[in-house]
Write a protein that holds these residues in place. Structure first.
Motif, mmCIF file in Angstrom:
data_model
loop_
_atom_site.group_PDB
_atom_site.id
_atom_site.type_symbol
_atom_site.label_atom_id
_atom_site.label_comp_id
_atom_site.label_asym_id
_atom_site.label_seq_id
_atom_site.Cartn_x
_atom_site.Cartn_y
_atom_site.Cartn_z
ATOM 1 N N UNK A 13 0.803 -1.226 0.000
ATOM 2 C CA UNK A 13 0.000 0.000 0.000
ATOM 3 C C UNK A 13 0.826 1.262 0.000
ATOM 4 N N UNK A 14 2.129 1.121 -0.092
ATOM 5 C CA UNK A 14 3.006 2.294 -0.126
ATOM 6 C C UNK A 14 4.187 1.967 -1.045
ATOM 7 N N UNK A 15 4.555 2.924 -1.874
ATOM 8 C CA UNK A 15 5.674 2.694 -2.780
ATOM 9 C C UNK A 15 6.951 3.303 -2.226
ATOM 10 N N UNK A 16 7.970 2.505 -2.146
ATOM 11 C CA UNK A 16 9.269 3.029 -1.713
ATOM 12 C C UNK A 16 10.371 2.144 -2.281
ATOM 13 N N UNK A 17 11.566 2.696 -2.375
ATOM 14 C CA UNK A 17 12.694 1.914 -2.869
ATOM 15 C C UNK A 17 13.164 0.984 -1.758
ATOM 16 N N UNK A 18 13.843 -0.078 -2.194
ATOM 17 C CA UNK A 18 14.416 -1.019 -1.203
ATOM 18 C C UNK A 18 15.319 -0.236 -0.266
ATOM 19 N N UNK A 19 15.078 -0.439 1.016
ATOM 20 C CA UNK A 19 15.753 0.412 1.988
ATOM 21 C C UNK A 19 16.339 -0.420 3.125
ATOM 22 N N UNK A 20 17.593 -0.153 3.448
ATOM 23 C CA UNK A 20 18.222 -0.867 4.564
ATOM 24 C C UNK A 20 17.948 -0.073 5.844
ATOM 25 N N UNK A 21 17.324 -0.760 6.845
ATOM 26 C CA UNK A 21 16.990 -0.007 8.069
ATOM 27 C C UNK A 21 17.710 -0.558 9.293
ATOM 28 N N UNK A 22 18.735 -1.334 9.097
ATOM 29 C CA UNK A 22 19.506 -1.804 10.244
ATOM 30 C C UNK A 22 19.925 -3.246 10.092
ATOM 31 N N UNK A 23 20.347 -3.868 11.215
ATOM 32 C CA UNK A 23 20.758 -5.275 11.126
ATOM 33 C C UNK A 23 20.397 -6.034 12.386
ATOM 34 N N UNK A 24 20.311 -7.327 12.215
ATOM 35 C CA UNK A 24 19.982 -8.228 13.324
ATOM 36 C C UNK A 24 20.817 -9.498 13.142
ATOM 37 N N UNK A 25 21.531 -9.909 14.170
ATOM 38 C CA UNK A 25 22.411 -11.094 14.105
ATOM 39 C C UNK A 25 23.305 -11.065 12.863
ATOM 40 N N UNK A 26 23.918 -9.954 12.603
ATOM 41 C CA UNK A 26 24.827 -9.765 11.466
ATOM 42 C C UNK A 26 24.114 -9.908 10.110
ATOM 43 N N UNK A 27 22.813 -9.806 10.110
ATOM 44 C CA UNK A 27 22.077 -9.857 8.841
ATOM 45 C C UNK A 27 21.335 -8.536 8.670
ATOM 46 N N UNK A 28 21.333 -8.076 7.432
ATOM 47 C CA UNK A 28 20.712 -6.779 7.153
ATOM 48 C C UNK A 28 19.192 -6.892 7.139
#
Lengths: 375, 251
Positions: A58-73
């Motif tokens: 329901x919302x258009x946005x580009x692929x965005x990195x918002x952080x990491x968890x257990x060394x995975x983005x």
């Protein structure tokens, strides 16, 4: 029934009195378990996820990195498919989260509550949505409400059973065909070779009792033997799970209800019966166990092929596939494990199996008095 | 009593006419010997009598009843022993006797009684708890015989009963065959040993090239062919009938 019961008991006793059976039944599966666990221990542990994704609808946005968890983005990705459809797709993994942004006042967050990563990502999604909400509307719509929607169990279950659904037909059919070929060859052709079949032919037992006694003994002993293999695989999975090793058996996290287990068992039994009848029929026309085993090779290969084809089947199958012998049972196993059993399909398989069983039995009984059998 | 009328057997597989025309009669309380050279059709005839093979044509009756009327009832009344018959090696004679006794729907007490009697006679009692596969050839043959006779059959068909056995076991089996005769059983035996025929048999049937060429008393066999011994009589019968066949084939 009297003759059938006696022949059945005698055949079972005969198999268990054979010392080599102890090796085949118990020692070999345990050795196989030890080797597989060994492989599991020495292989490095890996998780299936390379990255975690918060899907937004329901919302258009580009692929965005918002952080990491257990060394995975952790990435945010827009999707165009309806949430209900998207959650059933292969793309939506058990630790992923889907945010339904279609109603700006009521944002739904779908996640898997039992999965700790998914629960964590849900909190991340929650914070992220609040952040973009205030940024997008700059305080003009402060009355946002969140609905945390737990993703359906069905989806989770399918995911848990995915591996075993893929492997089970192969895991079951391979030992079954091998065992049945072995026992059925020995049951009649082997007896002819040793000269013990004449005594059975001369006894006052109807051909139906004699044949059925042999078929059922071969069926049940083969199912039991294959059950030992699968039982040990389940044990292996538990061992791997308890020790944090990678599960190479495929049974970790499997969720099967009693009804589903019984359904699988019933169809496995029908499959055993069919294989055994075919094995006995071939065995009737062979002079020795070796010849019978060679004659059964094409059947074993065809069944293994059918199981392998079923392994790489995804989604649902056309109804006509439920008429293909052996393959139909493989896809029934998968349907049961994926909880997508349809009565029409099950009936189709059951009817085709019963028709085949009847025809095979009729041919076997007609062949019983053939000169090839008694010469 | 067994009656065989114009029995014929042609194997479908290779179209071989193993038995062309065999007729004979065996009475209760007599030992009937079936004689013939190799390939004459003796074993095929015995197999048809024992219900293992279905005749192409002709008729077999047991006490006036056609064999095909009630095959299972016939099997309850007969025993067939050949050198080819073996028992499951994993089992002991005791277990085998119990299994076959139950298969013939015998009472447990009857199984026990017959088993003890037969095992005692054939000297198996002390080995009754040992696996059959561990026995010598003679012991295996004796065990097979004991198991075959367990259900107390009226008719006993022996195909080469003493082949490959030592003299002691041969004598034991011969004595038992005579005992069965005294009990009024109908006994048919096929053998190559003409001495055995003269010692045991009351009547004899000679088969040459699938046809029965003689059926009568053993004592009359030699005189009927104007020779002095049954060996000579057998050879004469063979030569006459075999030559005859050769001429027929040529024609």
């Amino acid at each position: 029934m009297h003759g059938l019961r006696l022949i059945f008991q005698h055949e079972i006793a005969k198999i268990f009195k054979d010392k080599s059976m102890i090796f085949g039944f118990f020692v070999l599966p345990i050795l196989s378990l030890m080797i597989t666990v060994g492989i599991s221990v020495i292989r490095p542990t890996t998780t299936q996820a390379e990255e975690y994704t918060l899907y937004f609808y329901g919302i258009n946005m580009d692929r965005l990195n918002i952080g990491e968890l257990d060394e995975k983005q952790i990435y945010v990705v827009s999707v165009t498919e309806e949430p209900a459809v998207f959650m059933q797709s292969e793309s939506f993994h058990k630790y992923d989260v889907l945010v339904d942004f279609s109603d700006l006042h009521n944002v739904n967050i779908y996640y898997h509550e039992e999965d700790t990563i998914s629960s964590y990502l849900k909190s991340t999604a929650d914070s992220f949505v609040r952040e973009i909400y205030s940024e997008l509307f700059r305080g003009r719509h402060p009355d946002i409400s969140f609905r945390k929607v737990v993703a359906e169990d069905l989806n989770k279950k399918e995911d848990d059973n995915r591996l075993i659904a893929m492997l089970l037909p192969y895991m079951l059919i391979l030992p079954l065909t091998a065992n049945i070929s072995n026992f059925a060859s020995d049951s009649i052709a082997g007896e002819k070779q040793r000269g013990t079949f004449y005594q059975a032919l001369l006894s006052p037992v109807s051909p139906l009792s004699l044949i059925m006694g042999k078929i059922w003994s071969v069926s049940l002993i083969s199912l039991f033997s294959s059950g030992i293999y699968i039982g040990l695989d389940v044990l292996g999975s538990k061992l791997c799970e308890a020790n944090g090793w990678e599960d190479v058996f495929g049974f970790a996290g499997i969720k099967v209800s009693t009804a589903e287990f019984l359904l699988i068992l019933l169809y496995a039994l029908l499959l055993c019966y069919l294989f055994s009848n075919l094995g006995i029929l071939i065995s009737l026309f062979c002079k020795n166990a070796n010849q019978a085993q060679i004659a059964q090779l094409p059947v074993t290969l065809a069944c293994t092929m059918a199981a392998m084809l079923a392994m790489f089947r995804f989604g649902t199958s056309p109804i006509l596939h439920y008429l293909i012998p052996v393959y139909n049972i493989c896809i029934v196993f998968q349907d049961v494990l994926h909880s997508r059993v349809k009565l029409a399909n099950m009936m189709m398989v059951a009817i085709s199996l019963f028709v085949m069983a009847f025809v095979l039995l009729a041919i076997t009984l007609l062949s019983y008095r053939s000169e090839k059998v008694t010469e | 009593m067994i009656t065989i009328e114009h029995l014929k057997k042609t194997f479908k597989k290779n179209k071989v006419e193993a038995v062309k025309d065999v007729s004979l009669e065996v009475n209760d309380g007599e030992i009937f010997a079936l004689l013939g050279p190799n390939g004459a059709g003796k074993t095929t005839t015995m197999r048809m009598l024992s219900t293992l093979l279905i005749p192409t044509s002709g008729k077999i009756t047991y006490d006036g009843k056609d064999i095909n009327e009630d095959l299972l009832a016939v099997r309850r009344r007969i025993a067939f022993l050949t050198n080819e018959i073996r028992l499951d090696g994993q089992f002991t004679p005791d277990e085998l006797a119990n299994y076959y006794g139950r298969l013939y729907e015998m009472e447990e007490s009857q199984i026990k009684k017959n088993k003890e009697e037969l095992f005692e006679y054939f000297g198996i009692s002390e080995f009754s708890q040992r696996r059959y596969e561990t026995f010598s050839t003679g012991m295996k043959q004796k065990t097979s015989l004991a198991i075959c006779l367990l259900h107390d059959p009226d008719t006993i068909i022996f195909d080469e009963p003493t082949n490959g056995l030592d003299i002691l076991t041969q004598q034991l089996i011969e004595k038992y065959i005579l005992r069965l005769k005294q009990e009024g059983k109908c006994i048919i035996l096929s053998t190559h040993i003409l001495d055995l025929v003269s010692r045991l048999a009351d009547r004899v049937g000679v088969i040459v090239d699938g046809r029965s060429v003689y059926c009568g008393n053993v004592s009359d066999l030699a005189s009927s062919q104007n020779v002095s011994t049954i060996d000579e009589a057998f050879v004469k019968l063979y030569e006459e009938n075999h030559v005859e066949q050769a001429i027929i084939t040529k024609k």
